[in-house]
Design an enzyme around this catalytic site. Structure first.
Site, short mmCIF file in Angstrom:
data_model
loop_
_atom_site.label_atom_id
_atom_site.label_comp_id
_atom_site.label_asym_id
_atom_site.label_seq_id
_atom_site.Cartn_x
_atom_site.Cartn_y
_atom_site.Cartn_z
N ASN A 204 0.88 -1.18 0.00
CA ASN A 204 0.00 0.00 0.00
C ASN A 204 0.91 1.22 0.00
OD1 ASN A 204 -1.77 2.06 0.45
ND2 ASN A 204 -2.45 1.37 2.48
N LYS B 50 0.11 4.20 -0.18
CA LYS B 50 -0.53 5.38 0.44
C LYS B 50 -0.26 6.61 -0.42
CE LYS B 50 -0.32 3.05 4.87
NZ LYS B 50 -0.34 3.14 6.31
N HIS C 196 -9.68 1.34 4.61
CA HIS C 196 -8.44 1.48 5.38
C HIS C 196 -8.72 2.38 6.58
CE1 HIS C 196 -4.35 2.48 6.50
NE2 HIS C 196 -3.97 1.43 5.81
N GLU D 103 -7.12 4.72 7.75
CA GLU D 103 -6.86 6.15 7.49
C GLU D 103 -8.06 6.79 6.79
OE1 GLU D 103 -3.10 5.46 5.55
OE2 GLU D 103 -2.24 4.88 7.48
N GLU E 249 -5.84 -5.06 10.16
CA GLU E 249 -4.82 -4.04 10.42
C GLU E 249 -5.13 -3.36 11.75
OE1 GLU E 249 -2.70 -2.74 6.53
OE2 GLU E 249 -4.22 -1.28 7.06
N GLY F 195 2.17 2.05 10.93
CA GLY F 195 3.15 3.14 10.86
C GLY F 195 3.82 3.46 12.18
N SER G 204 3.01 -2.37 10.39
CA SER G 204 4.45 -2.47 10.67
C SER G 204 5.02 -3.84 10.31
CB SER G 204 4.76 -2.10 12.12
OG SER G 204 4.38 -0.75 12.37
P1 13P Z 1 2.77 0.21 7.75
O1 13P Z 1 3.29 -1.08 7.14
O2 13P Z 1 3.56 1.41 7.29
O3 13P Z 1 2.62 0.11 9.23
O4 13P Z 1 1.30 0.42 7.14
C1 13P Z 1 0.41 -0.61 7.21
C2 13P Z 1 -0.77 -0.24 6.41
O5 13P Z 1 -1.54 0.63 6.78
C3 13P Z 1 -0.98 -0.94 5.14
O6 13P Z 1 -2.25 -0.66 4.62
#
Ligand code: 13P
Length: 250
Positions: free
Chosen positions: A11, A13, A96, A98, A167, A173, A211
């Protein structure tokens, strides 16, 4: 070990540029020789055209990060499933955390988006997961079950065509990864809920995200109900993502 072939999804992002994407993809494609799992990158929609060209004929599939719940029309700023399909999109991340946080996406809206993606021939990767406060309050199971129930309610008849991603919000993150047994425990809850809804639940891939990195991927992927990964930061570094793809190819 599960019968499901592993699926590893990057991803990206809101990261990338024309130049950075080209060099990241070139490095990834050079290293794909020993990769036998399914793999995809979900990129910002403005780069779908570039990535469609870069990935043509490769084993790396193309994905998007959101889709409109509408088919077409007066929805300024939205991108439809058929538009994504025009650019060879195979997967679409939906719900997601976010987007749930920043765009107030509800469980019901995410379920509708999944329905729209499926109708457009795109595999939804639907994210579920609890916040730190919810985990500390002992609500993890209730939260992920509520999120998955909304998805099943709308899409139960074709649930085997959906990918679910667990997740935990506190792991995204932050460098805090769920312990393999913590991830497995939640994946098992999700699997049981899918089994109660569909005879095809064993075909559903449940990815872990939060992560995940080159060092911890293998032990997470060894869990019986962890069918792959949804990877943020580490997917932007070609050597790390390739290490993870190889860990999923064992
Ligand atoms: P990270 O791997 O940066 O923690 O992000 C995970 C994520 O949100 C994947 O969609």
């Amino acid at each position: 070990m599960s019968k499901r072939q592993k699926l590893m999804v990057g991803n990206w992002k809101m990261n990338g540029s024309l130049a950075a994407n080209a060099s990241l993809v070139a490095e990834l494609l050079q290293g794909m020789a020993e990769v036998y799992c399914h793999a995809a990158v979900c990129v910002p929609s403005v780069y779908l055209s570039q990535l469609q060209t870069l990935l043509a004929g490769s084993e790396l599939a193309l994905g998007a990060q959101d889709v409109s719940p509408h088919e077409s029309g007066a929805y300024t700023g939205e991108v439809s499933a058929s538009m994504l399909k025009d650019f060879g999109v195979r997967y679409c991340i939906l719900g997601h955390s976010e987007r749930r946080r920043d765009h107030s996406e509800s469980d019901a809206l995410v379920a509708l988006k999944a329905q729209r993606a499926l109708a457009g021939g795109i595999t939804p990767i639907v994210c579920v997961g609890e916040s730190l406060a919810e985990r500390e309050a002992g609500e993890t199971e209730a939260v992920v079950k509520r999120q998955l129930a909304a998805l099943i309610q709308v899409n139960g008849h074709c649930i085997s065509e959906i990918v679910v991603a667990y997740e935990p919000v506190w792991a995204i993150g932050t460098g805090l990864t769920a312990k393999p047994e913590q991830a497995q425990a939640v994946h098992a809850v999700l699997r049981a809920q899918l089994q109660a809804a569909s005879p095809h639940a064993d075909r559903v891939s449940i990815l872990y995200g939060g992560s995940m990195n080159a060092a911890n991927a293998a032990t997470l992927l060894d869990q019986p109900d962890v069918d792959g990964g949804l990877i943020g930061g580490a997917a932007l570094k070609a050597p790390d993502f390739l290490t993870m793809l190889k860990a999923a190819s064992r």
